[in-house]
Scaffold this active site. Structure first.
Site, mmCIF file in Angstrom:
data_model
loop_
_atom_site.group_PDB
_atom_site.id
_atom_site.type_symbol
_atom_site.label_atom_id
_atom_site.label_comp_id
_atom_site.label_asym_id
_atom_site.label_seq_id
_atom_site.Cartn_x
_atom_site.Cartn_y
_atom_site.Cartn_z
ATOM 1 N N ASP A 86 0.843 -1.089 -0.270
ATOM 2 C CA ASP A 86 -0.109 0.356 -0.099
ATOM 3 C C ASP A 86 0.224 0.951 -0.375
ATOM 4 O OD1 ASP A 86 -0.196 -1.185 3.112
ATOM 5 O OD2 ASP A 86 0.518 0.733 3.285
ATOM 6 N N ASP A 155 6.967 -5.240 6.644
ATOM 7 C CA ASP A 155 4.995 -4.911 6.309
ATOM 8 C C ASP A 155 4.370 -5.835 6.347
ATOM 9 O OD1 ASP A 155 4.053 -2.299 4.975
ATOM 10 O OD2 ASP A 155 2.776 -3.851 6.718
ATOM 11 N N ASP A 158 -1.259 -10.928 7.268
ATOM 12 C CA ASP A 158 -1.710 -12.051 8.451
ATOM 13 C C ASP A 158 -0.871 -13.336 8.381
ATOM 14 O OD1 ASP A 158 -4.014 -10.137 8.244
ATOM 15 O OD2 ASP A 158 -3.139 -10.447 10.716
#
Ligand code: SAM
Length: 274
Positions: A86, A155, A158
């Site tokens: 992102d 980063d 999950d």
């Protein structure tokens, strides 16, 4: 008729967000990707049904993952980000003029492209000439690492799907090959409230790999349990030897938080100590 997004964090609890409008819904070769405009949290990026980031509270996670390591490293000229498609971690780390080179290794090009298209605030760093984007499995990249970095950010999503192997001991062992001698790894390490066993297992797996391991917490409203953990890993980490000011303004992280963020609640600190 109201439209709601829901994410179960356990069998009996989770997160519900009122949806104003779906902006994208589709499958990449790696995962299902949804982006929607929510009533309370702005645009939301969801991967395989799990909230990754929202415009309203992303700053907490991205500031807390990056600024502690960037302020204590003696000279963070080269950084590696594993995951982070992102762009939020890159945005925060590239605020430091010390950074000359940043490499972001994201397995899913669609996350990068959709973040650029729909999450402009979060993905602004993609215009930074210091940033090199590598579309590749972080496992493969690290295994064949021929460059060492001052700071490495984990980063990742999950521990399911493409990210599952990023939580294993052998991945952390191979990370050391990409880290300079006085380098620091800053990792997001899941929720101490909802995924306590995951955090414990990870800590147990990596505790013999790194000399110094520092766990700290932050509250993140849209993450499981509203609280999240991070770990700083390295040979020698001087958490309170801050080398530089915060560049510009932050909205969550500050000096007081830096000093207090390693204070762990009773329900958690004994678990990790065991
Ligand atoms: N930065 C977000 C936040 O605010 O919490 C969450 C993390 S980011 C969206 C997680 C990224 O890790 C995703 O874009 C996913 O595609 C990427 N990812 C998962 N497994 C990966 C792997 N093995 N190698 C590289 N990237 C991976």
């Amino acid at each position: 008729m109201n439209l709601w997004f829901s994410e179960l964090h356990t069998k009996g609890s989770g997160l519900v967000l009122k949806v104003k409008k779906y902006l994208y819904s589709g499958n990449s070769p790696y995962q299902k990707i949804d982006i929607f405009e929510s009533e309370d949290y702005g645009k939301v990026l969801v991967l395989d049904g799990l909230v990754m980031t929202t415009e309203r509270d992303e700053f907490i996670y991205h500031e807390m993952l990056t600024h502690p390591a960037m302020r204590i490293h003696p000279n963070p000229q080269s950084i590696l980000i594993i995951g982070g498609g992102d762009g939020g971690t890159a945005r925060e780390a590239l605020r430091y003029s010390e950074v000359k080179r940043a490499v972001l290794v994201e397995i899913d090009e669609m996350v990068v492209e959709l973040s650029k298209k729909y999450l402009g605030e979060i993905s602004s760093a993609y215009n930074d000439p210091r940033l090199e984007v590598v579309i590749r499995d972080g496992i493969e990249f690290v295994k064949n690492c021929n460059e060492r970095f001052d700071v490495i950010f984990l980063d990742t999503s999950d521990p399911v799907g493409p990210a599952e192997a990023l939580y294993r001991k052998d991945f952390y062992q191979s990370l050391k090959k990409c880290l300079k001698k006085n380098g620091i790894i800053s990792a997001q390490t899941e929720s101490p409230w909802v995924q306590k066993e995951t955090v414990k297992k990870l800590y147990r797996e990596i505790k013999d790999i790194f000399n110094d391991k520092i766990i700290y917490l932050a509250h993140i409203p849209t993450y499981p349990g509203g609280i999240w953990s991070f770990m700083l890993l390295g040979e020698k980490i001087e958490l309170y030897d801050i080398k530089r000011p915060i560049p510009g303004k932050t909205k969550y992280y500050n000096d007081e938080i830096h000093r207090s963020m390693t204070a762990l609640p009773e329900y958690f600190k004994h678990e990790i100590a065991e």
